[in-house]
Design a protein around this motif. Structure first.
Motif, short mmCIF file in Angstrom:
data_model
loop_
_atom_site.label_atom_id
_atom_site.label_comp_id
_atom_site.label_asym_id
_atom_site.label_seq_id
_atom_site.Cartn_x
_atom_site.Cartn_y
_atom_site.Cartn_z
N ASN A 80 0.62 -1.28 -0.07
CA ASN A 80 0.09 -0.01 0.10
C ASN A 80 0.86 1.30 -0.04
OD1 ASN A 80 -2.37 -1.61 0.02
ND2 ASN A 80 -2.51 -1.28 2.27
N LEU A 81 1.84 1.31 0.86
CA LEU A 81 2.75 2.24 1.03
C LEU A 81 3.54 2.51 -0.58
CD1 LEU A 81 4.03 4.46 2.97
CD2 LEU A 81 5.91 2.85 3.12
N ALA A 82 4.05 1.71 -1.23
CA ALA A 82 4.69 1.61 -2.41
C ALA A 82 3.71 2.36 -3.43
CB ALA A 82 5.13 0.34 -2.79
N ALA A 89 1.56 11.17 -6.73
CA ALA A 89 2.47 11.61 -7.66
C ALA A 89 1.34 12.15 -8.85
CB ALA A 89 3.44 10.98 -8.20
N ALA A 90 0.35 11.34 -9.21
CA ALA A 90 -0.62 11.44 -10.26
C ALA A 90 -1.64 12.41 -10.06
CB ALA A 90 -1.15 10.10 -10.73
N THR A 91 -1.81 12.60 -8.59
CA THR A 91 -3.09 13.40 -8.19
C THR A 91 -2.77 14.70 -7.49
OG1 THR A 91 -3.31 11.98 -6.17
CG2 THR A 91 -4.64 11.29 -8.48
N HIS A 92 -1.74 14.87 -6.90
CA HIS A 92 -1.33 16.20 -6.11
C HIS A 92 -0.01 17.00 -6.85
CE1 HIS A 92 -3.47 13.62 -3.26
NE2 HIS A 92 -3.64 14.70 -2.33
N PRO A 93 -0.01 18.28 -6.21
CA PRO A 93 1.30 18.73 -6.63
C PRO A 93 2.46 18.07 -5.89
CG PRO A 93 -0.22 20.59 -5.96
CD PRO A 93 -0.94 18.94 -5.44
N ALA A 94 3.67 18.09 -6.76
CA ALA A 94 4.91 17.13 -6.18
C ALA A 94 5.16 17.32 -4.84
CB ALA A 94 5.65 17.71 -7.11
N ASP A 95 5.23 18.67 -4.31
CA ASP A 95 5.54 18.76 -2.76
C ASP A 95 4.36 18.14 -1.96
OD1 ASP A 95 3.74 20.83 -3.66
OD2 ASP A 95 4.42 22.38 -2.32
N GLN A 96 3.37 18.46 -2.40
CA GLN A 96 2.24 18.02 -1.32
C GLN A 96 1.97 16.41 -1.59
OE1 GLN A 96 -1.88 19.65 -2.38
NE2 GLN A 96 -0.95 21.91 -2.39
N ALA A 97 2.39 16.01 -2.59
CA ALA A 97 2.44 14.31 -2.81
C ALA A 97 3.74 13.72 -1.70
CB ALA A 97 2.78 14.05 -4.17
N LEU A 98 4.68 14.30 -1.67
CA LEU A 98 5.78 13.86 -0.96
C LEU A 98 5.42 14.05 0.56
CD1 LEU A 98 8.73 13.23 -0.11
CD2 LEU A 98 9.34 15.58 -0.66
N GLU A 99 4.78 15.11 0.99
CA GLU A 99 4.41 15.41 2.34
C GLU A 99 3.32 14.45 2.75
OE1 GLU A 99 3.10 18.86 5.43
OE2 GLU A 99 3.51 19.45 3.39
N GLU A 100 2.40 14.00 1.83
CA GLU A 100 1.39 13.17 2.33
C GLU A 100 1.96 11.78 2.33
OE1 GLU A 100 -2.02 11.23 3.16
OE2 GLU A 100 -1.60 13.52 3.34
N TRP A 101 2.77 11.46 1.55
CA TRP A 101 3.63 10.07 1.48
C TRP A 101 4.34 9.97 2.76
CZ3 TRP A 101 8.03 8.04 1.97
CH2 TRP A 101 8.35 6.44 1.49
N ILE A 137 10.80 0.96 -0.36
CA ILE A 137 10.49 2.15 0.33
C ILE A 137 11.41 3.44 -0.11
CG2 ILE A 137 10.79 3.27 2.61
CD1 ILE A 137 9.57 0.56 3.70
N SER A 138 12.56 2.94 -0.33
CA SER A 138 13.64 4.10 -0.85
C SER A 138 13.43 4.54 -2.18
CB SER A 138 14.86 3.35 -0.73
OG SER A 138 15.06 2.25 -1.69
N GLY A 139 12.84 3.24 -3.25
CA GLY A 139 12.53 3.72 -4.36
C GLY A 139 11.30 4.64 -4.47
N ALA A 140 10.40 4.54 -3.67
CA ALA A 140 8.96 5.19 -3.55
C ALA A 140 9.48 6.65 -3.21
CB ALA A 140 8.09 4.75 -2.71
N LEU A 141 10.34 6.74 -2.17
CA LEU A 141 10.67 8.32 -1.87
C LEU A 141 11.53 8.62 -2.73
CD1 LEU A 141 10.70 10.23 0.62
CD2 LEU A 141 12.62 9.13 1.40
#
Length: 204
Positions: A80-82, A89-101, A137-141
């Motif tokens: 689920n995390l991956a 990344a497909a639904t949020h601005p890039a910085d928001q996607a990172l913070e939400e992840w 995990i590292s790949g997703a981040l």
């Protein structure tokens, strides 16, 4: 890479299950993740079965041992995390996607904290599972950080391994009622650091 299927997952057996049996199994996994996060892996399996709306015999038919259930829950949380990295990344601005992840990573750690004792047992007999999880995990981040850096939303001189170590430090924080709120503040501080000195680029 994010979204990659985890080796060893039980997709083929799942496809062969009757629909009602598959629903029961999925419900058991979801409930077990909540119970383990709140109570640790010694949380009552009877409670897991009751909250999932099945009998304890049904639980043991799907998961013969507690450790078996822990491993399946761990794999599901990891998958689920991956998958979340690609979805965000497909639904949020890039910085928001990172913070939400990062917030979702905190939830993952909460589940992992509750499973710590059984995960140590699994590590002794299945070290490949943990090597695999680290790569996913590292790949997703890295994917999310690269997207945000390319858009000028965060600094480009921060290594994903450093950020992952900072996030993982949440695991060592005292397990107290305010643990989640503290973790949210930590993520906010990390995001402020990632954005320090950056002039935000134009939105897409």
């Amino acid at each position: 890479m994010a979204g990659k299927a985890i080796a060893g997952s039980e997709t083929k057996p799942e496809r062969r299950m009757r629909a009602d049996a598959l629903r029961n199994r999925d419900r058991l996994i979801a409930v077990a993740a909540e119970v383990f996060a709140d109570q640790g892996v010694e949380g009552s399996l009877e409670e897991v079965a009751r909250c999932a709306g099945v009998g304890i015999g049904t639980l043991y038919r799907h998961f013969p041992t507690r450790e078996h259930l822990v491993e399946v829950v761990y794999r599901r949380e990891l998958q689920n995390l991956a998958t979340a990295a690609s979805d965000l990344a497909a639904t949020h601005p890039a910085d928001q996607a990172l913070e939400e992840w990062m917030h979702r990573f905190v939830n993952y750690i909460a589940a992992k904290r509750g499973m710590a004792q059984s995960l140590r047992i699994l590590l002794n007999c299945n070290s490949e599972l943990f090597a695999e999880s680290a790569g996913i995990i590292s790949g997703a981040l890295r994917q999310l950080m690269d997207n945000a850096a390319a858009k000028g939303m965060i600094r480009s001189d921060v290594e994903s391994t450093d950020l992952l170590h900072a996030l993982s430090s949440i695991y060592s924080m005292p397990d107290s009622p305010e643990w989640r709120e503290r973790s949210r503040r930590l993520i906010r501080l990390l995001m402020d650091g990632l954005k320090w000195g950056v002039k935000m680029g134009p939105a897409d």
